[in-house]
Design a protein around this motif. Structure first.
Motif, PDB file in Angstrom:
ATOM      1  N   UNK A   1      47.535  13.318  42.869  1.00 25.56           N
ATOM      2  CA  UNK A   1      46.750  12.715  41.782  1.00 25.56           C
ATOM      3  C   UNK A   1      45.678  11.757  42.299  1.00 25.56           C
ATOM      4  N   UNK A   2      46.015  11.047  43.393  1.00 19.89           N
ATOM      5  CA  UNK A   2      45.030  10.111  43.930  1.00 19.89           C
ATOM      6  C   UNK A   2      43.743  10.794  44.366  1.00 19.89           C
ATOM      7  N   UNK A   3      43.901  12.016  44.889  1.00 18.12           N
ATOM      8  CA  UNK A   3      42.737  12.734  45.417  1.00 18.12           C
ATOM      9  C   UNK A   3      41.779  13.181  44.308  1.00 18.12           C
ATOM     10  N   UNK A   4      42.327  13.288  43.124  1.00 15.55           N
ATOM     11  CA  UNK A   4      41.522  13.759  41.996  1.00 15.55           C
ATOM     12  C   UNK A   4      40.303  12.856  41.772  1.00 15.55           C
ATOM     13  N   UNK A   5      40.521  11.567  42.011  1.00 17.80           N
ATOM     14  CA  UNK A   5      39.466  10.605  41.687  1.00 17.80           C
ATOM     15  C   UNK A   5      38.358  10.565  42.735  1.00 17.80           C
ATOM     16  N   UNK A   6      38.522  11.394  43.743  1.00 15.51           N
ATOM     17  CA  UNK A   6      37.397  11.586  44.651  1.00 15.51           C
ATOM     18  C   UNK A   6      36.368  12.535  44.026  1.00 15.51           C
TER      19      UNK A   6
ATOM     20  N   UNK B   1      47.066  17.689  36.226  1.00 19.02           N
ATOM     21  CA  UNK B   1      45.792  18.263  36.675  1.00 19.02           C
ATOM     22  C   UNK B   1      45.798  18.432  38.187  1.00 19.02           C
ATOM     23  N   UNK B   2      46.236  17.386  38.881  1.00 23.70           N
ATOM     24  CA  UNK B   2      46.247  17.425  40.343  1.00 23.70           C
ATOM     25  C   UNK B   2      47.148  18.545  40.847  1.00 23.70           C
ATOM     26  N   UNK B   3      48.325  18.639  40.261  1.00 20.71           N
ATOM     27  CA  UNK B   3      49.261  19.678  40.709  1.00 20.71           C
ATOM     28  C   UNK B   3      48.662  21.071  40.543  1.00 20.71           C
ATOM     29  N   UNK B   4      48.032  21.295  39.389  1.00 22.41           N
ATOM     30  CA  UNK B   4      47.403  22.588  39.135  1.00 22.41           C
ATOM     31  C   UNK B   4      46.311  22.863  40.166  1.00 22.41           C
ATOM     32  N   UNK B   5      45.702  21.811  40.657  1.00 21.07           N
ATOM     33  CA  UNK B   5      44.618  21.968  41.623  1.00 21.07           C
ATOM     34  C   UNK B   5      45.140  21.990  43.067  1.00 21.07           C
ATOM     35  N   UNK B   6      46.431  21.759  43.220  1.00 18.28           N
ATOM     36  CA  UNK B   6      47.010  21.802  44.547  1.00 18.28           C
ATOM     37  C   UNK B   6      46.760  20.561  45.380  1.00 18.28           C
TER      38      UNK B   6
ATOM     39  N   UNK C   1      36.820   9.375  36.439  1.00 17.07           N
ATOM     40  CA  UNK C   1      38.035   9.132  35.671  1.00 17.07           C
ATOM     41  C   UNK C   1      38.343  10.360  34.819  1.00 17.07           C
ATOM     42  N   UNK C   2      39.398  10.267  34.033  1.00 15.54           N
ATOM     43  CA  UNK C   2      39.840  11.411  33.246  1.00 15.54           C
ATOM     44  C   UNK C   2      38.773  11.835  32.233  1.00 15.54           C
ATOM     45  N   UNK C   3      38.099  10.872  31.686  1.00 17.22           N
ATOM     46  CA  UNK C   3      37.016  11.149  30.746  1.00 17.22           C
ATOM     47  C   UNK C   3      35.962  12.077  31.350  1.00 17.22           C
TER      48      UNK C   3
END
Lengths: 189, 189
Positions: B39-44, B31-36, B48-50
């Motif tokens: 992965x850590x930044x995703x949780x900002x 997911x993070x890669x697709x968003x550029x 969570x994944x849910x």
DNA sequence: GTCTATAGATGGATAGAC
DNA sequence: GTCTATCCATCTATAGAC
């Protein structure tokens, strides 16, 4: 392949878990526990988790094919009766026999390409049965439309019942099948 | 909840991956890669994944509801036209708008109970729209059967198209919808 | 054919600097 | 808001004793 009674039983238990949890969320530990063994022992019966899925899907599709053929053999040549028999057989494998056919339908994409290619002829044979029955109904003028489209719409309606239908409710699977046939064949009884 | 443009865009990208791979097989790293981002930044952006799944499903169902309402507003009171409009709108959200509604339909079970309860009113509102349209067609004598059964059969046939229909093929989604309506309403044009 | 034990990989999620 | 670094849980699969 290998079809020992033991392996058949393990496959049956795996199918149950795959329906409940989905293939991806079912761990080999869960499978082993359900089978009453430890996870390490599982790999004596199956090469890997993929092979378990392939076994379940083969079982489910094979079963659907057999039930459908039997149902067609037992009913008259009347196109309406044959269509009804196919719909009933389909729901029977989804809700009465249970599980393995559901996995075949809903987890097919999780098969690796090799297994998918190896099993596709089974799925094709089953769908060909449907197209033939739909064809007869079309020629008899009972329904109208494109043979493939009608087949897929009907199968879609039937498959999706897994998501909402409760077989322990007031309506039997056979009644459900009849209602669907009535929906697309309003001029019949 | 939070509906920043940024979050909307991330949700859109997540929907795409969830359709391609399935929710369970989509990792936060993918997911993070697709968003550029990493992965850590995703949780900002998501707890969570849910929460990502919940955002996608809310978006998808909301969207289906809006498209359907707009389609109904733009067409006459004629029950047949309204049924056709609903079928077209449904396929439009599945294949044109794309992704989020597919996730809502096929990954709903992966929602945790809290999120599921919170979103069920949206899904119910959408299904109520369908039942109302089916009801009108029943009263007009265009189709026959139980309102809930017919709704679910039709929705099942439509939803299952995701598994076989290629929108880049010769048939447009609108034509597909029309064929389905013709199948259950053979006396109409 | 089943066990224990564990390797080896990968997953979700957090902490703290920038 | 994004990064790096990493913790820790969990997963598939293997090795070797019984």
């Amino acid at each position: 392949m290998n079809a020992s009674p033991r392996r058949k039983e393990l496959t049956r238990l795996a199918a149950q878990l795959f329906v409940q949890e989905g293939f991806d969320r079912t761990t080999v530990r869960m499978l082993a526990q359900e089978m009453g063994i430890k996870s390490g022992s599982l790999f004596h019966h199956f090469k890997d988790k993929q092979e378990i899925l392939a076994a379940v899907i083969e079982e489910g599709t094979q079963n659907a094919l057999m039930i459908a053929r039997k149902a067609l053999d037992q009913c008259a040549a009347d196109p309406e009766a044959r269509l009804r028999a196919m719909a009933r057989a389909h729901l029977e494998t989804l809700f009465t026999d249970r599980n393995a056919h559901v996995v075949a339908l809903f987890e097919w994409r999780r098969l690796d390409p090799t297994a998918s290619a190896h099993l596709s002829h089974l799925r094709d044979a089953y769908e060909a049965l449907w197209v033939a029955v739909i064809d007869d109904a079309l020629e008899a003028g009972l329904i109208h439309g494109d043979r493939f489209l009608v087949s897929r719409f009907v199968l879609g309606a039937l498959n999706w019942t897994v998501r909402w239908y409760d077989p322990s409710g007031p309506r039997s699977p056979d009644e459900l099948a009849d209602e669907l046939v009535a929906m697309i064949m309003p001029n019949a009884v």
